[in-house]
Design a protein around this motif. Structure first.
Motif, PDB file in Angstrom:
ATOM      1  N   THR A   1     -31.208  29.492  91.312  1.00 46.68           N
ATOM      2  CA  THR A   1     -30.820  30.330  90.177  1.00 46.68           C
ATOM      3  C   THR A   1     -30.057  31.551  90.650  1.00 46.68           C
ATOM      4  O   THR A   1     -28.964  31.861  90.152  1.00 46.68           O
ATOM      5  CB  THR A   1     -32.065  30.767  89.379  1.00 46.68           C
TER       6      THR A   1
ATOM      7  N   THR B   1     -35.463  30.448  83.052  1.00 46.75           N
ATOM      8  CA  THR B   1     -34.989  29.096  83.327  1.00 46.75           C
ATOM      9  C   THR B   1     -36.042  28.302  84.088  1.00 46.75           C
ATOM     10  O   THR B   1     -36.883  28.883  84.779  1.00 46.75           O
ATOM     11  CB  THR B   1     -33.686  29.152  84.154  1.00 46.75           C
ATOM     12  N   ASN B   2     -35.967  26.992  83.967  1.00 49.16           N
ATOM     13  CA  ASN B   2     -36.824  26.131  84.771  1.00 49.16           C
ATOM     14  C   ASN B   2     -36.192  25.790  86.118  1.00 49.16           C
ATOM     15  O   ASN B   2     -36.825  25.132  86.943  1.00 49.16           O
ATOM     16  CB  ASN B   2     -37.158  24.838  84.013  1.00 49.16           C
ATOM     17  N   LYS B   3     -34.963  26.212  86.360  1.00 54.62           N
ATOM     18  CA  LYS B   3     -34.342  26.037  87.674  1.00 54.62           C
ATOM     19  C   LYS B   3     -35.105  26.906  88.668  1.00 54.62           C
ATOM     20  O   LYS B   3     -35.438  28.058  88.365  1.00 54.62           O
ATOM     21  CB  LYS B   3     -32.873  26.473  87.621  1.00 54.62           C
TER      22      LYS B   3
ATOM     23  N   GLY C   1     -31.145  29.405  73.823  1.00 53.11           N
ATOM     24  CA  GLY C   1     -31.226  28.213  74.647  1.00 53.11           C
ATOM     25  C   GLY C   1     -30.436  27.072  74.049  1.00 53.11           C
ATOM     26  O   GLY C   1     -29.782  27.233  73.003  1.00 53.11           O
TER      27      GLY C   1
ATOM     28  N   ASP D   1     -31.764  31.068  78.423  1.00 57.50           N
ATOM     29  CA  ASP D   1     -31.886  29.943  79.337  1.00 57.50           C
ATOM     30  C   ASP D   1     -30.607  29.914  80.185  1.00 57.50           C
ATOM     31  O   ASP D   1     -29.641  30.627  79.896  1.00 57.50           O
ATOM     32  CB  ASP D   1     -32.049  28.655  78.523  1.00 57.50           C
ATOM     33  N   LEU D   2     -30.571  29.093  81.220  1.00 53.71           N
ATOM     34  CA  LEU D   2     -29.403  29.056  82.099  1.00 53.71           C
ATOM     35  C   LEU D   2     -28.630  27.741  81.983  1.00 53.71           C
ATOM     36  O   LEU D   2     -27.538  27.708  81.418  1.00 53.71           O
ATOM     37  CB  LEU D   2     -29.841  29.300  83.546  1.00 53.71           C
ATOM     38  N   ASP D   3     -29.177  26.652  82.504  1.00 52.12           N
ATOM     39  CA  ASP D   3     -28.463  25.373  82.526  1.00 52.12           C
ATOM     40  C   ASP D   3     -28.289  24.825  81.119  1.00 52.12           C
ATOM     41  O   ASP D   3     -29.268  24.657  80.379  1.00 52.12           O
ATOM     42  CB  ASP D   3     -29.232  24.354  83.376  1.00 52.12           C
TER      43      ASP D   3
ATOM     44  N   ASP E   1     -36.331  24.471  75.223  1.00 48.79           N
ATOM     45  CA  ASP E   1     -36.150  25.882  74.878  1.00 48.79           C
ATOM     46  C   ASP E   1     -36.703  26.182  73.484  1.00 48.79           C
ATOM     47  O   ASP E   1     -37.355  27.211  73.269  1.00 48.79           O
ATOM     48  CB  ASP E   1     -34.666  26.257  74.942  1.00 48.79           C
TER      49      ASP E   1
END
Length: 221
Positions: A117, A110-112, A165, A7-9, A170
């Motif tokens: 992103t 990611t959901n961004k 995540g 995941d990212l954020d 996540d």
């Protein structure tokens, strides 16, 4: 070696200050009162449309229809380059370097939205690690639907994979995809660690390469 999808954020980067500022700039343009950082923390995790819908709803405003679409468009235009306050979590670069050196295939789910992103990956120096990037608008569905995570797994060549995540979304995504879940505990999680049922949890990225090595060795034929 197992593929490692991140995941990212809240997992690799702390982007909440920029998300918070972008939401407040958008709302200020309409004369609406600002949010606290804690309030915006509570809205993130399920993609930009959900974020804006929840923000509007919390102000008693319509969270669908023309107003929602207009506010979402305004937010996304700002959000694409809103990363001046975003920071990579300590130890992330060294951990990714170590995983790459061991031959791990690295991906991002990611959901961004994809445009912000890629923008933040370039700005933070993380882009070089991720040949596969799935954003919140890459498919017709977002996490916690397992399709984005499974798409990343396929694009990395298939085979064994795990998901790293920080949040309830996540954990749910990994469970739906039937992939092992590693939890970074210093992100945006709101629930106790044990309720997310990770196979391992860590609060320091120096721990991550060793955890993945153990898991990889345990599943090796």
């Amino acid at each position: 070696m197992v593929s490692v999808i991140f995941d990212l954020d809240g997992t690799l980067i702390d982007s909440a200050p920029d998300i918070h500022a972008a939401v407040n700039r958008c709302f200020a343009g309409h004369g609406w009162p600002p949010f606290t950082l804690a309030q915006v923390h509570g809205f993130v995790g399920r993609g930009a449309p959900n974020l804006i819908a929840r923000a509007l709803e919390s102000r008693g405003l319509p969270h669908d229809g023309p107003l929602f679409q207009s506010v979402l468009t305004e937010f996304l235009q700002d959000y694409e380059t809103a990363h001046g306050m975003t920071q990579v979590y300590p130890g992330v670069i060294a951990a990714l370097d170590a995983l790459q050196a061991r031959g791990a295939r690295l991906g991002l789910c990611t959901n961004k939205p994809l445009a912000p992103t890629r923008s933040v990956l370039a700005r933070t120096g993380l882009a070089r690690f991720f040949p596969v990037v799935i954003g919140g608008d890459s498919l017709a569905v977002r996490k916690p639907d397992p399709a984005p995570l499974l798409k990343a797994q396929i694009m990395l060549g298939g085979g064994p994979a795990l998901f790293v995540g920080d949040s309830e979304v996540d954990a749910e995504t990994a469970r739906h995809a039937r992939l092992p879940f590693l939890l970074y505990t210093e992100g945006y999680r709101r629930s106790p660690v044990d309720t997310l049922a990770p196979i391992a949890a860590f609060d320091d990225y120096a721990q991550l390469p060793g955890l993945i090595r153990q898991l990889d060795d345990a599943t090796a034929p």
